[in-house]
Write an enzyme that holds these catalytic residues in place. Structure first.
Site, PDB file in Angstrom:
ATOM      1  N   ARG A  21       0.581  -0.904   0.261  1.00 18.86           N
ATOM      2  CA  ARG A  21       0.433   0.333   0.291  1.00 18.86           C
ATOM      3  C   ARG A  21       0.845   0.859   0.608  1.00 18.86           C
ATOM      4  O   ARG A  21       0.140   2.009  -0.578  1.00 18.86           O
ATOM      5  CB  ARG A  21      -1.077   0.062   1.375  1.00 18.86           C
ATOM      6  CG  ARG A  21      -1.729  -1.527   1.189  1.00 18.86           C
ATOM      7  CD  ARG A  21      -1.626  -2.704   0.885  1.00 18.86           C
ATOM      8  NE  ARG A  21      -0.943  -2.798   2.245  1.00 18.86           N
ATOM      9  CZ  ARG A  21      -0.514  -3.411   3.018  1.00 18.86           C
ATOM     10  NH1 ARG A  21      -0.273  -4.894   1.522  1.00 18.86           N
ATOM     11  NH2 ARG A  21       0.001  -4.013   4.176  1.00 18.86           N
TER      12      ARG A  21
ATOM     13  N   CYS B 168      -5.665  -2.687   8.771  1.00 20.87           N
ATOM     14  CA  CYS B 168      -4.243  -2.617   8.418  1.00 20.87           C
ATOM     15  C   CYS B 168      -5.332  -0.623   7.940  1.00 20.87           C
ATOM     16  O   CYS B 168      -5.774  -0.391   6.891  1.00 20.87           O
ATOM     17  CB  CYS B 168      -4.559  -2.883   6.948  1.00 20.87           C
ATOM     18  SG  CYS B 168      -2.505  -2.157   6.138  1.00 20.87           S
TER      19      CYS B 168
ATOM     20  N   THR C 223      -3.121   1.456   6.774  1.00 18.54           N
ATOM     21  CA  THR C 223      -2.817   1.771   4.940  1.00 18.54           C
ATOM     22  C   THR C 223      -4.219   1.954   4.127  1.00 18.54           C
ATOM     23  O   THR C 223      -4.244   2.779   2.929  1.00 18.54           O
ATOM     24  CB  THR C 223      -1.388   1.770   4.700  1.00 18.54           C
ATOM     25  OG1 THR C 223      -0.639   2.328   5.824  1.00 18.54           O
ATOM     26  CG2 THR C 223      -0.796   2.687   3.827  1.00 18.54           C
TER      27      THR C 223
ATOM     28  N   THR D 140       2.366   4.441   8.828  1.00 20.24           N
ATOM     29  CA  THR D 140       3.679   4.495   7.330  1.00 20.24           C
ATOM     30  C   THR D 140       3.184   5.703   7.123  1.00 20.24           C
ATOM     31  O   THR D 140       2.761   6.594   7.020  1.00 20.24           O
ATOM     32  CB  THR D 140       2.711   3.586   6.312  1.00 20.24           C
ATOM     33  OG1 THR D 140       1.215   4.071   5.997  1.00 20.24           O
ATOM     34  CG2 THR D 140       2.434   2.235   7.109  1.00 20.24           C
TER      35      THR D 140
ATOM     36  N   LYS E  43       6.596  -7.118   9.787  1.00 18.33           N
ATOM     37  CA  LYS E  43       6.726  -8.001   8.448  1.00 18.33           C
ATOM     38  C   LYS E  43       7.156  -8.883   7.789  1.00 18.33           C
ATOM     39  O   LYS E  43       7.443  -9.797   7.970  1.00 18.33           O
ATOM     40  CB  LYS E  43       6.478  -7.008   7.753  1.00 18.33           C
ATOM     41  CG  LYS E  43       5.166  -5.364   7.463  1.00 18.33           C
ATOM     42  CD  LYS E  43       5.286  -4.942   6.570  1.00 18.33           C
ATOM     43  CE  LYS E  43       4.279  -4.269   6.293  1.00 18.33           C
ATOM     44  NZ  LYS E  43       2.746  -5.147   5.835  1.00 18.33           N
TER      45      LYS E  43
ATOM     46  N   CYS F  96      -0.603   1.846  12.170  1.00 14.00           N
ATOM     47  CA  CYS F  96      -0.276   0.477  11.395  1.00 14.00           C
ATOM     48  C   CYS F  96      -0.150  -0.260  12.462  1.00 14.00           C
ATOM     49  O   CYS F  96      -0.063  -0.380  13.837  1.00 14.00           O
ATOM     50  CB  CYS F  96       1.103   0.588  10.975  1.00 14.00           C
ATOM     51  SG  CYS F  96       2.294  -0.895   9.978  1.00 14.00           S
TER      52      CYS F  96
END
Length: 238
Positions: free
Chosen positions: A49, A83, A85, A125, A164, A194
């Site tokens: 994203r 999520c 974003t 983010t 991640k 985030c």
């Protein structure tokens, strides 16, 4: 409970699993049957994203839309996206949705207003920060947003990608100082904007709950409230 919650996840997969665990642990259930049925699309192949929004990647919308439609077809009655974003596409996705949806952004900002905060820090983010999803919504509620510096933002992004990649401890080492710095600059609490951030800063959410606006926690609570809501049909009047 029989209301089926759809989770459009995989962004990232660890955050999706953490979100499910939060729902399960917070649901006031005494047996299996009292837990919330969840239909989960945990698709890590959704394009990045942040890369797209910042101008260098594939558009995630078609894959997000496909996942939403699959959840609807499978019987989901409400769909959430753990999520932040990805909420850049939330207005377009809700336009495609035939079922109820819950916004993680709106849920977090509403919680900040409920707690009567006047200043909150934002960790998210670079794409979420640049699109001002949180800053705009906070301003509408007369809440000041304290943003990260350039160096702090770089640390946050590196920390997010560490989580991640499965390196949660390194993510914590990078992001914990940013959390503390935002509080030192006057934030009454910090938005973990985030869903990788609360994974890395889980100790902070336990030790300093009033200083944390954990987007995963808050979305989980809103999902539970939706599932527990009275769905009795009104009586027909002859």
């Amino acid at each position: 409970m029989s209301r089926k919650l759809g989770i459009l996840g995989g962004m990232g997969p660890l955050a999706t699993v953490e979100f499910m665990q939060k729902i399960i642990s917070r649901t006031p259930a005494h047996n299996d049957q009292q837990h919330i049925p969840m239909l989960v699309s945990n698709n890590p192949q959704i394009p990045d994203r942040t890369a797209y929004i910042l101008g260098g990647g594939q558009d995630p919308f078609p894959v997000l839309k496909q996942g939403l439609e699959q959840l609807q077809d499978a019987g989901a009655e409400c769909i959430v996206m753990p999520c932040n974003t990805a909420h850049y596409w939330y207005p377009r996705l809700t336009g495609c949705s035939k079922v109820h949806t819950i916004s993680i952004i709106d849920s977090v900002v509403d919680e900040a207003k409920l707690r009567q905060y006047r200043k909150v820090g934002v960790m998210a983010t670079s794409a979420t920060m640049m699109t001002r999803m949180y800053q705009t919504k906070l301003a509408q509620k007369q809440i000041e947003a304290i943003e990260t510096t350039e160096d702090e933002q770089q640390a946050v992004m590196e920390g997010i990608y560490a989580v991640k990649a499965g390196n949660v401890e390194y993510g914590k080492q990078l992001m914990q100082p940013v959390f503390k710095a935002l509080l030192a600059r006057g934030a009454e609490a910090v938005i973990f904007g985030c869903t990788e951030i609360p994974v890395a800063l889980s100790e902070q959410t336990i030790e300093q709950p009033q200083s944390c606006l954990d987007s995963l926690d808050i979305l989980a609570e809103q999902s539970i409230l939706w599932a527990q809501a009275d769905i009795t049909e009104p009586e027909m009047v002859a």
